[in-house]
Scaffold this active site. Structure first.
Site, mmCIF file in Angstrom:
data_model
loop_
_atom_site.group_PDB
_atom_site.id
_atom_site.type_symbol
_atom_site.label_atom_id
_atom_site.label_comp_id
_atom_site.label_asym_id
_atom_site.label_seq_id
_atom_site.Cartn_x
_atom_site.Cartn_y
_atom_site.Cartn_z
ATOM 1 N N CYS A 1 25.114 106.812 106.710
ATOM 2 C CA CYS A 1 25.442 106.984 105.291
ATOM 3 C C CYS A 1 26.688 107.862 105.114
ATOM 4 O O CYS A 1 27.790 107.418 105.412
ATOM 5 C CB CYS A 1 24.227 107.517 104.537
ATOM 6 S SG CYS A 1 24.370 107.373 102.757
ATOM 7 N N HIS B 1 19.536 104.602 106.416
ATOM 8 C CA HIS B 1 18.967 105.813 107.019
ATOM 9 C C HIS B 1 17.832 105.506 107.978
ATOM 10 O O HIS B 1 16.660 105.570 107.578
ATOM 11 C CB HIS B 1 18.434 106.735 105.919
ATOM 12 C CG HIS B 1 19.494 107.296 105.041
ATOM 13 N ND1 HIS B 1 20.297 108.346 105.434
ATOM 14 C CD2 HIS B 1 19.897 106.949 103.809
ATOM 15 C CE1 HIS B 1 21.145 108.623 104.469
ATOM 16 N NE2 HIS B 1 20.941 107.794 103.465
ATOM 17 N N GLU C 1 16.677 107.403 110.101
ATOM 18 C CA GLU C 1 15.895 108.644 110.259
ATOM 19 C C GLU C 1 14.856 108.811 109.162
ATOM 20 O O GLU C 1 13.911 109.579 109.311
ATOM 21 C CB GLU C 1 16.835 109.858 110.328
ATOM 22 C CG GLU C 1 17.378 110.370 109.003
ATOM 23 C CD GLU C 1 18.492 109.515 108.402
ATOM 24 O OE1 GLU C 1 18.795 108.454 108.987
ATOM 25 O OE2 GLU C 1 19.036 109.901 107.357
#
Lengths: 295, 212
Positions: B78, B171, B173
């Site tokens: 991002c 994302h 994560e």
């Protein structure tokens, strides 16, 4: 490819992207640009900073949409705006304007003395204030995707912010020390749903990001909040009520990143001019305190 | 093996947690000294305007460029993708300029347009990646040396790789998606310890002397 918007992960996720950063109150597009330039991760668009709301008295409401839209056009970082506690139509209006986060805020005059906004019903994510763990968990169960401890807004006095972040984190540590069968009684005592209580006991943290707000006026204040466990800070009156807002804003950003490095905090604190004047808590009558709003 | 996570602002804790989960020691990077001895680096999501200022204020640009030019792999997610791009559409000058692409910030709109979608990422195998896009950027131009790693159904590019630089608009994560971190760790291990015979074959994450 199925595309889903406004999911819990995207609502909560934006707050995760703001972590380690400073969210600044601004009242004009010009101030918003100063904040962005100083390294703010988001701005809170409002008509008057809390210090002025406090001084002016009267009913404080959602800001003029023209002002909010002007600020949204002025910067590329997320823009938040405040709705009154329980005033779900103000929140609907803010959602229609396309703001990135709604703050259901005790700084404005509450519209409902019993109910907060049903935040699950909205596409826009909400941030809410809390003074202790129970209040935070009630807001999260209503759908808040981000929390902030309240402090006492518009005072430039960090004492309440310290009290509230300590209280939330002490509450979490207490839950962690409990046997599983004690969590039911704890939920009753916290006046919060058992599921959220059990999740906090398991994870040792709130299920959403938690910032500190209310009374931050210097780089050291911001670092204090961070060392006490804040995941980021809101600075309201502290920036644009100081002598040199651009420098103060920048210094608070640096101190928030390097919150555990005293040499850097010392360096960035040099020659900032006067911070906002500040008010002792004893000078504020019980009935004029903002943090007690919210149920 | 230690992999750094730029920790000036943003979702660095989430990346550190992912690294720990795959057995890699994460290192928070706030100052140039934190970069010493790292085998790779993650540039997390966050606000790229804030991150770029903090990178410059604390002198992180040159040492991170040195790390990348030495062949250490870098993953940007991002905002991290924006920091890596050589060109930012209608925006600020580039920060690291390590990835020959043009990115557009907030390309899908504001927060109300943030979304989740499953996307195919062929280099990671057959099962799709669950992409969480938050005020996400998009890759508008892909340079000749850049491989497209993932696209949306409409063809818009959301993940790319150029040699040792890997970037996603979404994302992993936040979705518990470990494959990008495993890929980064594999690249980092090859970079840090290429092993016997490494000198005799072209290395995927190492620049040759001629092109350096």
């Amino acid at each position: 490819m199925a595309v889903e918007t406004s999911t819990w992960a995207t609502k909560k996720g934006l707050a995760q992207m703001l972590k380690g950063g400073v969210i600044m109150d601004v009242v004009t597009p010009e101030q918003a640009r100063i904040a962005e330039e100083a390294g703010a991760v988001a701005v809170m668009a409002l008509e008057r900073v809390p210090a002025d709301i406090r001084a002016d008295g009267g009913v404080a409401r959602m800001s003029d949409p023209v002002m909010i839209v002007g600020i949204m056009a002025a910067v590329s970082i997320p823009v938040m705006a405040k709705a009154r506690i329980g005033h779900f139509v103000e929140a609907q209006v803010l959602e229609a304007l396309g703001v990135d986060y709604v703050d259901e805020s005790e700084v404005l005059t509450p519209a409902d003395e019993e109910n907060h906004i049903d935040k699950h019903a909205f596409k826009v994510p909400f941030v809410c204030g809390a003074r202790d763990l129970g209040e935070a968990l009630r807001r999260i169960s209503e759908g808040a995707a981000m929390m902030r401890t309240k402090g006492e807004a518009g005072t430039g006095n960090i004492v309440e912010a310290v009290r509230h972040i300590r209280s939330v984190n002490a509450g979490i540590r207490r839950l962690q020390s409990m046997r599983e069968d004690e969590l039911y009684a704890a939920a009753k005592e916290l006046r919060a749903p058992y599921d959220v209580v059990a999740a906090v006991a398991r994870d040792g943290k709130l299920p959403v990001v938690n910032f500190v707000a209310g009374g931050i006026a210097t780089p050291s204040d911001a670092a204090l909040a961070m060392q006490l466990g804040a995941e980021g800070v809101f600075v309201g009156s502290g920036i644009f009520k100081s002598d040199d807002p651009a420098r103060m804003a920048n210094a608070i950003v640096q101190a928030t990143t390097h919150f555990d490095d005293a040499a850097i905090i010392a360096e960035v604190s040099k020659g900032l001019g006067a911070p906002m004047r500040g008010i002792g808590l004893e000078a504020i009558p019980e009935g004029e305190r903002l943090a007690v709003r919210g149920w | 093996m230690r992999i750094g996570v730029l920790a000036v602002q943003g979702a660095f804790v989430e990346h550190a947690r992912m690294l720990r989960a795959i057995g890699v020691e994460p290192v928070d990077v706030r100052l140039p000294a934190d970069l010493v001895g790292l085998a790779g680096l993650i540039l997390p999501g966050g606000e790229s305007t804030a991150m770029r200022r903090l990178v410059d204020r604390w002198g992180l640009r040159a040492p991170i460029l040195d790390l990348a030019r030495g062949g250490a792999p870098i993953l940007g997610t991002c905002a991290g993708m924006i920091l890596l791009a050589a060109d930012i559409a209608d925006g600020d000058p580039p920060v690291f300029g390590l990835l020959d692409v043009t990115v557009r910030r907030n390309a899908f709109g504001r927060q109300l347009d943030s979304f989740e979608a499953d996307i195919a990422v062929p280099i990671l195998g057959d099962s799709p990646v669950h992409g969480i896009f938050i005020r996400a950027p998009i890759v508008e131009r892909v340079g000749p040396g850049v491989a497209v790693v993932a696209c949306l159904d409409d063809g818009r590019v959301v993940a790319v790789r150029e040699r040792n630089i890997l970037a996603t608009a979404f994302h992993p994560e936040l979705a518990g998606e470990m494959r990008f971190h495993r890929l980064l760790a594999t690249m980092a291990a090859e970079h840090a310890d290429p092993g016997e015979g490494a000198g005799r074959r072209p290395h995927p994450t190492r620049r040759s002397v001629a092109s350096a």
